[in-house]
Structures are given as C-alpha cells and as structure tokens.
Write a protein that holds these residues in place. Sequence first.
Motif, PDB file in Angstrom:
ATOM      1  N   PHE A   1       0.839  -1.192   0.000  1.00  0.00           N
ATOM      2  CA  PHE A   1       0.000   0.000   0.000  1.00  0.00           C
ATOM      3  C   PHE A   1       0.876   1.244   0.000  1.00  0.00           C
ATOM      4  N   VAL A   2       0.332   2.351  -0.495  1.00  0.00           N
ATOM      5  CA  VAL A   2       1.062   3.616  -0.507  1.00  0.00           C
ATOM      6  C   VAL A   2       0.167   4.749  -0.027  1.00  0.00           C
ATOM      7  N   LEU A   3       0.824   5.735   0.534  1.00  0.00           N
ATOM      8  CA  LEU A   3       0.206   6.996   0.928  1.00  0.00           C
ATOM      9  C   LEU A   3       1.116   8.120   0.457  1.00  0.00           C
ATOM     10  N   PRO A   4       0.566   9.273   0.122  1.00  0.00           N
ATOM     11  CA  PRO A   4       1.419  10.408  -0.216  1.00  0.00           C
ATOM     12  C   PRO A   4       2.240  10.845   1.000  1.00  0.00           C
ATOM     13  N   ALA A   5       3.531  10.980   0.822  1.00  0.00           N
ATOM     14  CA  ALA A   5       4.411  11.371   1.929  1.00  0.00           C
ATOM     15  C   ALA A   5       4.149  12.797   2.398  1.00  0.00           C
ATOM     16  N   ARG A   6       3.516  13.607   1.586  1.00  0.00           N
ATOM     17  CA  ARG A   6       3.256  14.996   1.968  1.00  0.00           C
ATOM     18  C   ARG A   6       2.416  15.104   3.243  1.00  0.00           C
ATOM     19  N   LEU A   7       1.662  14.046   3.578  1.00  0.00           N
ATOM     20  CA  LEU A   7       0.849  14.118   4.793  1.00  0.00           C
ATOM     21  C   LEU A   7       1.712  14.226   6.044  1.00  0.00           C
ATOM     22  N   LEU A   8       2.977  13.832   5.975  1.00  0.00           N
ATOM     23  CA  LEU A   8       3.871  13.936   7.131  1.00  0.00           C
ATOM     24  C   LEU A   8       4.165  15.389   7.502  1.00  0.00           C
ATOM     25  N   ASN A   9       3.938  16.314   6.565  1.00  0.00           N
ATOM     26  CA  ASN A   9       4.166  17.737   6.819  1.00  0.00           C
ATOM     27  C   ASN A   9       2.888  18.483   7.176  1.00  0.00           C
ATOM     28  N   ASP A  10       1.761  17.780   7.198  1.00  0.00           N
ATOM     29  CA  ASP A  10       0.467  18.403   7.455  1.00  0.00           C
ATOM     30  C   ASP A  10       0.141  18.264   8.939  1.00  0.00           C
TER      31      ASP A  10
ATOM     32  N   ALA B   1      -2.508  18.372  10.538  1.00  0.00           N
ATOM     33  CA  ALA B   1      -3.704  17.557  10.796  1.00  0.00           C
ATOM     34  C   ALA B   1      -3.370  16.071  10.914  1.00  0.00           C
ATOM     35  N   TYR B   2      -2.220  15.657  10.379  1.00  0.00           N
ATOM     36  CA  TYR B   2      -1.817  14.251  10.381  1.00  0.00           C
ATOM     37  C   TYR B   2      -0.661  13.977  11.344  1.00  0.00           C
ATOM     38  N   ALA B   3      -0.480  14.841  12.323  1.00  0.00           N
ATOM     39  CA  ALA B   3       0.629  14.696  13.280  1.00  0.00           C
ATOM     40  C   ALA B   3       0.595  13.349  14.006  1.00  0.00           C
ATOM     41  N   ALA B   4      -0.570  12.784  14.230  1.00  0.00           N
ATOM     42  CA  ALA B   4      -0.676  11.505  14.943  1.00  0.00           C
ATOM     43  C   ALA B   4      -0.018  10.368  14.161  1.00  0.00           C
ATOM     44  N   TRP B   5       0.136  10.519  12.849  1.00  0.00           N
ATOM     45  CA  TRP B   5       0.714   9.472  12.013  1.00  0.00           C
ATOM     46  C   TRP B   5       2.243   9.578  11.892  1.00  0.00           C
ATOM     47  N   VAL B   6       2.801  10.716  12.237  1.00  0.00           N
ATOM     48  CA  VAL B   6       4.238  10.938  12.030  1.00  0.00           C
ATOM     49  C   VAL B   6       5.110   9.912  12.768  1.00  0.00           C
ATOM     50  N   PRO B   7       4.835   9.561  14.029  1.00  0.00           N
ATOM     51  CA  PRO B   7       5.705   8.593  14.707  1.00  0.00           C
ATOM     52  C   PRO B   7       5.785   7.232  14.003  1.00  0.00           C
ATOM     53  N   SER B   8       4.699   6.778  13.422  1.00  0.00           N
ATOM     54  CA  SER B   8       4.735   5.463  12.766  1.00  0.00           C
ATOM     55  C   SER B   8       5.068   5.569  11.280  1.00  0.00           C
ATOM     56  N   LEU B   9       4.448   6.476  10.567  1.00  0.00           N
ATOM     57  CA  LEU B   9       4.678   6.576   9.118  1.00  0.00           C
ATOM     58  C   LEU B   9       5.990   7.266   8.780  1.00  0.00           C
ATOM     59  N   GLY B  10       6.456   8.133   9.660  1.00  0.00           N
ATOM     60  CA  GLY B  10       7.672   8.888   9.387  1.00  0.00           C
ATOM     61  C   GLY B  10       8.941   8.050   9.347  1.00  0.00           C
ATOM     62  N   THR B  11       8.867   6.813   9.805  1.00  0.00           N
ATOM     63  CA  THR B  11      10.037   5.935   9.790  1.00  0.00           C
ATOM     64  C   THR B  11      10.007   4.950   8.618  1.00  0.00           C
ATOM     65  N   LEU B  12       8.945   4.957   7.833  1.00  0.00           N
ATOM     66  CA  LEU B  12       8.805   4.017   6.714  1.00  0.00           C
ATOM     67  C   LEU B  12       9.487   4.549   5.458  1.00  0.00           C
ATOM     68  N   PRO B  13       9.814   3.659   4.525  1.00  0.00           N
ATOM     69  CA  PRO B  13      10.463   4.090   3.279  1.00  0.00           C
ATOM     70  C   PRO B  13       9.598   5.070   2.496  1.00  0.00           C
ATOM     71  N   ILE B  14      10.254   6.054   1.915  1.00  0.00           N
ATOM     72  CA  ILE B  14       9.598   7.022   1.029  1.00  0.00           C
ATOM     73  C   ILE B  14      10.310   6.950  -0.308  1.00  0.00           C
TER      74      ILE B  14
END
Length: 91
Positions: free
Chosen positions: A49-58, A60-73
């Motif tokens: 699965f993929v998600l746009p990496a730009r959400l890491l800078n939003d 509103a999506y701060a709750a996802w940064v700890p888990s998604l921010g360590t995944l490959p981009i």
Amino acid sequence: MTVQAFIVLDTDQKNAAAALNSPDAAVMPQVVTNTLANNLGFGTLVGLFVLPARLLNDPAYAAWVPSLGTLPIHIMDSETLFVPVTLPWGH
C-alpha cells in the motif's frame, strides 16, 4: 502522470495507520496494482500500500508521524503504481 513521494506500507502498517483515523483526519492507503511497479527497483510492490508522503508535513496528520515517518519514502509515478482506469466511453 503524477509523480510524487509515496510512503510504502505492508498490510499490518496499513491497518495500524487506518486505526488512527478520526472524523478530523483520515488516511486511505491505496493498494499497488500495476505489475510494472515491481520493476521500479524497490522490490515487490504489488499488493503493498502507498500513501502520499506529503501528509507527514500536514499538522492535521501529526498523529501518524511517529509510525509513518520511519517508513520508506520513494518518488514514484502513480501510473506505474496503479493499473490505469478504463472509462466506459473509451477515454
């Protein structure tokens, strides 16, 4: 053709990300369906699965940064990730 940075997730990571969804912010990972994606040099992507990496800078999506921010981009073309949609009228 949309080229952008994508976060790559397996099924467990997708489910964990979706578990954080709320009425205020939600992610909807898309499954990679195009076999051409496996030729991009990132291993087998079909079925992941993929998600746009730009959400890491939003914010509103701060709750996802700890888990998604360590995944490959990876920078990838959406036309290579997803089988093209054929419209019934041929366009």
